[in-house]
Design a protein around this motif. Structure first.
Motif, PDB file in Angstrom:
ATOM      1  N   GLN A  51      -3.433  -0.150 -59.101  1.00 59.42           N
ATOM      2  CA  GLN A  51      -3.282  -1.486 -59.665  1.00 59.42           C
ATOM      3  C   GLN A  51      -4.147  -2.516 -58.932  1.00 59.42           C
ATOM      4  O   GLN A  51      -3.929  -3.719 -59.063  1.00 59.42           O
ATOM      5  N   GLY A  52      -5.091  -2.046 -58.110  1.00 59.90           N
ATOM      6  CA  GLY A  52      -5.987  -2.959 -57.399  1.00 59.90           C
ATOM      7  C   GLY A  52      -5.366  -3.633 -56.199  1.00 59.90           C
ATOM      8  O   GLY A  52      -5.828  -4.701 -55.776  1.00 59.90           O
ATOM      9  N   MET A  53      -4.334  -3.055 -55.634  1.00 58.28           N
ATOM     10  CA  MET A  53      -3.688  -3.587 -54.426  1.00 58.28           C
ATOM     11  C   MET A  53      -3.192  -2.410 -53.606  1.00 58.28           C
ATOM     12  O   MET A  53      -3.206  -1.270 -54.074  1.00 58.28           O
ATOM     13  N   SER A  54      -2.743  -2.681 -52.394  1.00 63.47           N
ATOM     14  CA  SER A  54      -2.207  -1.598 -51.581  1.00 63.47           C
ATOM     15  C   SER A  54      -0.936  -1.056 -52.230  1.00 63.47           C
ATOM     16  O   SER A  54      -0.255  -1.765 -52.996  1.00 63.47           O
ATOM     17  N   SER A  55      -0.627   0.185 -51.925  1.00 60.22           N
ATOM     18  CA  SER A  55       0.609   0.791 -52.440  1.00 60.22           C
ATOM     19  C   SER A  55       1.818  -0.004 -51.977  1.00 60.22           C
ATOM     20  O   SER A  55       2.756  -0.236 -52.739  1.00 60.22           O
ATOM     21  N   GLU A  56       1.771  -0.440 -50.724  1.00 55.66           N
ATOM     22  CA  GLU A  56       2.900  -1.204 -50.183  1.00 55.66           C
ATOM     23  C   GLU A  56       3.092  -2.518 -50.934  1.00 55.66           C
ATOM     24  O   GLU A  56       4.212  -2.883 -51.295  1.00 55.66           O
ATOM     25  N   GLU A  57       2.014  -3.234 -51.182  1.00 56.30           N
ATOM     26  CA  GLU A  57       2.107  -4.498 -51.915  1.00 56.30           C
ATOM     27  C   GLU A  57       2.654  -4.263 -53.324  1.00 56.30           C
ATOM     28  O   GLU A  57       3.488  -5.022 -53.808  1.00 56.30           O
ATOM     29  N   TYR A  58       2.187  -3.191 -53.970  1.00 55.86           N
ATOM     30  CA  TYR A  58       2.647  -2.880 -55.329  1.00 55.86           C
ATOM     31  C   TYR A  58       4.156  -2.604 -55.344  1.00 55.86           C
ATOM     32  O   TYR A  58       4.892  -3.182 -56.147  1.00 55.86           O
ATOM     33  N   VAL A  59       4.627  -1.744 -54.427  1.00 53.05           N
ATOM     34  CA  VAL A  59       6.058  -1.410 -54.381  1.00 53.05           C
ATOM     35  C   VAL A  59       6.874  -2.632 -53.983  1.00 53.05           C
ATOM     36  O   VAL A  59       7.940  -2.892 -54.546  1.00 53.05           O
ATOM     37  N   ARG A  60       6.359  -3.415 -53.030  1.00 56.01           N
ATOM     38  CA  ARG A  60       7.054  -4.638 -52.596  1.00 56.01           C
ATOM     39  C   ARG A  60       7.287  -5.589 -53.774  1.00 56.01           C
ATOM     40  O   ARG A  60       8.387  -6.093 -53.979  1.00 56.01           O
ATOM     41  N   LYS A  61       6.233  -5.817 -54.580  1.00 53.46           N
ATOM     42  CA  LYS A  61       6.358  -6.714 -55.736  1.00 53.46           C
ATOM     43  C   LYS A  61       7.281  -6.129 -56.798  1.00 53.46           C
ATOM     44  O   LYS A  61       8.111  -6.843 -57.365  1.00 53.46           O
ATOM     45  N   LEU A  62       7.140  -4.836 -57.062  1.00 56.96           N
ATOM     46  CA  LEU A  62       7.958  -4.177 -58.084  1.00 56.96           C
ATOM     47  C   LEU A  62       9.442  -4.268 -57.774  1.00 56.96           C
ATOM     48  O   LEU A  62      10.255  -4.519 -58.664  1.00 56.96           O
ATOM     49  N   LEU A  63       9.797  -4.112 -56.509  1.00 55.94           N
ATOM     50  CA  LEU A  63      11.209  -4.012 -56.129  1.00 55.94           C
ATOM     51  C   LEU A  63      11.753  -5.261 -55.428  1.00 55.94           C
ATOM     52  O   LEU A  63      12.913  -5.279 -55.030  1.00 55.94           O
ATOM     53  N   GLY A  64      10.923  -6.295 -55.253  1.00 55.71           N
ATOM     54  CA  GLY A  64      11.395  -7.530 -54.622  1.00 55.71           C
ATOM     55  C   GLY A  64      11.731  -7.364 -53.146  1.00 55.71           C
ATOM     56  O   GLY A  64      12.688  -7.957 -52.653  1.00 55.71           O
ATOM     57  N   ILE A  65      10.936  -6.585 -52.441  1.00 55.24           N
ATOM     58  CA  ILE A  65      11.186  -6.302 -51.024  1.00 55.24           C
ATOM     59  C   ILE A  65      10.643  -7.453 -50.179  1.00 55.24           C
ATOM     60  O   ILE A  65       9.499  -7.855 -50.335  1.00 55.24           O
ATOM     61  N   PRO A  66      11.462  -7.973 -49.252  1.00 53.01           N
ATOM     62  CA  PRO A  66      11.011  -9.097 -48.423  1.00 53.01           C
ATOM     63  C   PRO A  66       9.894  -8.694 -47.454  1.00 53.01           C
ATOM     64  O   PRO A  66       9.742  -7.523 -47.109  1.00 53.01           O
ATOM     65  N   ASP A  67       9.143  -9.680 -46.987  1.00 50.52           N
ATOM     66  CA  ASP A  67       7.959  -9.451 -46.155  1.00 50.52           C
ATOM     67  C   ASP A  67       8.242  -8.742 -44.837  1.00 50.52           C
ATOM     68  O   ASP A  67       7.395  -8.020 -44.336  1.00 50.52           O
TER      69      ASP A  67
END
Length: 173
Positions: A121-137
């Motif tokens: 999706q043009g971003m890191s895997s971590e950023e993608y999963v973080r956005k998908l699941l609403g994971i805090p920084d």
């Protein structure tokens, strides 16, 4: 334990059958009993069973992880970066404990590496999963463990012949 390590293999094809709540609870209990440095327990877990979310989770890596949309259960393993600098090690231990408990329960599993990987999706895997699941920084995403009942032929077990004694050093390298 050695017998389990010989027979456990990564599973990427699962039956459509859901993982029973008792087995899911045992997986999560085992994960929370995993050892951690100084007893910090920096891990947290996101349990995913929703088919639409699993489908989106399949895009967490490049190339995509085509088995994730078909897994009945995914456990996202997180580490609290504010609690300890050993969150990677601690979350890794919890990840493998989930896989070993799954094997003990007659389930298959596969580790999907998220940390230091790229999504499609043009971003890191971590950023993608973080956005998908609403994971805090402050929570880092280490892995996704896919879990379910294995479908199809079971891979042949490992053999003790695979053990490379040349990699064992005594007293010094």
């Amino acid at each position: 334990m050695l017998d389990m390590l010989l027979t456990r293999r990564s599973c990427r094809k699962f039956e459509g059958k859901a993982v029973e709540s008792e087995k899911k609870e045992k997986l999560l209990q085992a994960a929370q009993l995993a050892p951690t440095g100084k007893g910090t327990r920096p891990w947290e877990f996101v349990v995913i069973e929703n088919k639409e979310t699993l489908k989106k989770l399949g895009d967490c890596r490049n190339p995509n992880q085509p088995f994730l949309p078909d897994t009945p259960l995914a456990i996202v393993v997180l580490g609290n970066t504010q609690k300890t600098d050993t969150w990677i090690e601690d979350a890794s231990i919890a990840s493998i404990v989930i896989q070993l408990e799954a094997e003990k329960l007659g389930l298959g599993s596969c580790w999907v590496q998220i940390r230091l990987r790229e999504s499609n999706q043009g971003m890191s895997s971590e950023e993608y999963v973080r956005k998908l699941l609403g994971i805090p920084d402050h929570m880092a995403v280490l892995s996704v463990i896919a879990v379910g009942y294995p479908e199809g032929l079971k891979l042949k077990p490992h053999s003790l012949d695979e053990v490379d004694h040349a990699k064992i050093h005594t007293e010094a390298y």
